[in-house]
Design an enzyme around this catalytic site. Structure first.
Site, PDB file in Angstrom:
ATOM      1  CE1 TYR A 148      -5.418  -7.550  10.464  1.00 48.71           C
ATOM      2  CE2 TYR A 148      -3.259  -6.544  10.781  1.00 48.71           C
ATOM      3  CZ  TYR A 148      -4.499  -6.570  10.155  1.00 48.71           C
ATOM      4  OH  TYR A 148      -4.803  -5.613   9.226  1.00 48.71           O
TER       5      TYR A 148
ATOM      6  CE  LYS B 198      -3.368  -2.844  10.996  1.00 50.68           C
ATOM      7  NZ  LYS B 198      -2.561  -1.774  10.387  1.00 50.68           N
TER       8      LYS B 198
ATOM      9  CB  SER C  16      -7.572  -3.445   9.040  1.00 48.86           C
ATOM     10  OG  SER C  16      -8.208  -4.608   8.565  1.00 48.86           O
TER      11      SER C  16
ATOM     12  CG  ASP D  87     -12.603 -16.742   6.609  1.00 50.09           C
ATOM     13  OD1 ASP D  87     -11.841 -15.837   6.965  1.00 50.09           O
ATOM     14  OD2 ASP D  87     -12.376 -17.473   5.635  1.00 50.09           O
TER      15      ASP D  87
ATOM     16  CG  ASN E 196     -11.037  -7.747   1.829  1.00 47.51           C
ATOM     17  OD1 ASN E 196     -11.855  -7.243   2.609  1.00 47.51           O
ATOM     18  ND2 ASN E 196     -10.510  -8.947   2.028  1.00 47.51           N
TER      19      ASN E 196
ATOM     20  CB  ILE F 155      -0.939   0.031   1.236  1.00 49.87           C
ATOM     21  CG1 ILE F 155      -1.614  -1.313   1.473  1.00 49.87           C
ATOM     22  CG2 ILE F 155      -1.980   1.142   1.079  1.00 49.87           C
ATOM     23  CD1 ILE F 155      -2.570  -1.764   0.426  1.00 49.87           C
TER      24      ILE F 155
ATOM     25  CG  ASP G  49       9.636  -0.945   4.784  1.00 52.30           C
ATOM     26  OD1 ASP G  49       8.549  -0.750   4.208  1.00 52.30           O
ATOM     27  OD2 ASP G  49       9.883  -1.976   5.452  1.00 52.30           O
ATOM     28  CG  ASN G  50      11.550  -3.602   9.269  1.00 54.58           C
ATOM     29  OD1 ASN G  50      10.871  -3.875   8.271  1.00 54.58           O
ATOM     30  ND2 ASN G  50      11.227  -4.004  10.488  1.00 54.58           N
TER      31      ASN G  50
ATOM     32  CE  LYS H 136      -0.492  -7.538   4.035  1.00 56.67           C
ATOM     33  NZ  LYS H 136      -1.455  -7.409   2.952  1.00 56.67           N
TER      34      LYS H 136
END
Ligand code: WQD
Length: 339
Positions: free
Chosen positions: A149, A153, A125, A295, A179, A13, A32-33, A85
């Site tokens: 996760y 968030k 998210s 889900d 998504n 993203i 960034d790593n 994520k």
């Protein structure tokens, strides 16, 4: 225009958001790593925009180094993408997720306070709506999580809200992605998950290029049009534009806000598979497998608030998402590694 720090900026993203930031006249700096990305994306961004963004290799947990970056580059706003994520992985490695996602956010906020940077956009998210939400999801729905996760968030959002109450100079934009799928139409940048993809579209893409034998469809006995799970898929370029609208809204002096970034249009697994077959010309073999733990049948956005606040409207269709995902995957079977 402004210098914007993108933590996790060489990720999926982040890279697409950097393209739209550059095209909007901003200067993105990608920190960034490289735990789940590569600096090679900067050259690809240069092919698209003519501008090669600065990349800084750094972990967000190093607060002192972050303060130095914020001051040295006169950062006006931070877009905080850096986070692990994968739902399943978070169950196996909760400490890693709480350290990287939650402590990482604490570190970013502490560095911003020290450096006098007052605008943060958080990559959040739809997972914060948990399993009890009734779609279409609105931003005032109760938040919950059923995996580490998702918990990170929920916590990251709460931390930012609490800090903004104490520090009136902090302005935030919380962006709840549904998504994200697809890739820049040029095929220069896209999603390249390490190992076996957790998410539907990268897996379908890898079946199409023969990297995976067939897709397992996790359940076809849900109360949906064809029994398979339905989700709100949003083109990553629409998502990127949403970030730029959000950061511009903050830089213009507006109040903090939280919005969904989704189309509001649910699509089932089999509908997505069919759309991908039409876009790619490739048959996608699949079997019906048992439901995946955690889900839910249906998750999709009420997109009205982003439209009202930011004038945000998604423009890309499911066919565009599949077309662009196929162009990226077929031209980059090894992701950013040379073929
Ligand atoms: C989509 C649909 C599956 C894979 C997760 C996170 C969310 C965000 C996006 C990070 C579901 C089905 C999937 C497969 C399948 N991640 N599926 N076979 O679960 O909606 O969201 O990823 O920000 O926070 O929760 O996305 O792509 O995993 O699944 O049938 O091999 O595809 O059951 O219906 P999900 P997904």
């Amino acid at each position: 225009m402004a210098n914007i720090l993108l933590t996790g900026g060489t990720g999926y993203i982040g890279a697409h958001t950097a393209v739209v930031l550059i095209e909007s006249g901003h200067t993105p700096i990608l920190l960034d790593n490289f735990s789940n990305s590569t600096p090679k994306v900067a050259e690809r961004i240069q092919v698209i925009t003519g501008v090669k963004p600065m990349v800084i290799e750094q972990d967000v947990l190093d607060t002192a180094a972050l303060v130095d970056v914020l001051n040295t580059h006169d950062i006006q706003a931070v877009i905080h993408f850096a986070a692990h994520k994968a739902v399943g992985e978070s169950v196996e490695k909760p400490l890693s997720y709480y350290q990287n996602n939650v402590m990482g956010t604490l570190s970013v906020l502490a560095a911003m306070a020290q450096a006098g940077v007052h605008h943060i956009v958080l990559s959040s998210s739809a997972t914060v709506y948990g399993e009890n939400g009734v779609p279409p999801m609105s931003e005032d729905a109760p938040l919950s999580a059923t995996n580490p996760y998702g918990q990170t968030k929920v916590m990251m959002e709460q931390i930012i809200r609490d800090v903004a109450v104490a520090d009136k100079t902090l302005r935030y934009a919380m962006l709840r992605y549904f998504n994200p799928v697809g890739a820049h139409p040029s095929g220069q940048i896209g999603e390249h998950p390490r190992g076996i993809p957790n998410n539907l579209m990268p897996y379908v893409q890898q079946v199409a290029i023969g990297l995976r034998e067939k897709l397992s469809v996790f359940g076809n006995d849900y109360p949906t049009a064809d029994g398979t799970g339905e989700r709100d898929y949003i083109h990553v370029m629409d998502l990127a534009r949403g970030h730029v609208l959000a950061v511009n809204h903050l830089l213009a002096g507006n109040d903090s806000f939280t919005v969904n970034l989704g189309t509001g249009k649910p699509v089932t697994v089999l509908q997505m598979v069919q759309a991908f077959e039409q876009a790619s010309g490739k048959p996608i073999a699949y079997t019906i497998a048992p439901r995946r733990a955690g889900d839910v049948a249906s998750v999709y956005a009420n997109p009205q608030l982003a439209r009202q606040l930011l004038g945000f409207e998604t423009e890309y269709t499911i066919s565009d998402m599949c077309r662009d995902a196929w162009v990226w995957q077929s031209r980059n079977p090894n992701g950013y590694d040379e073929a």
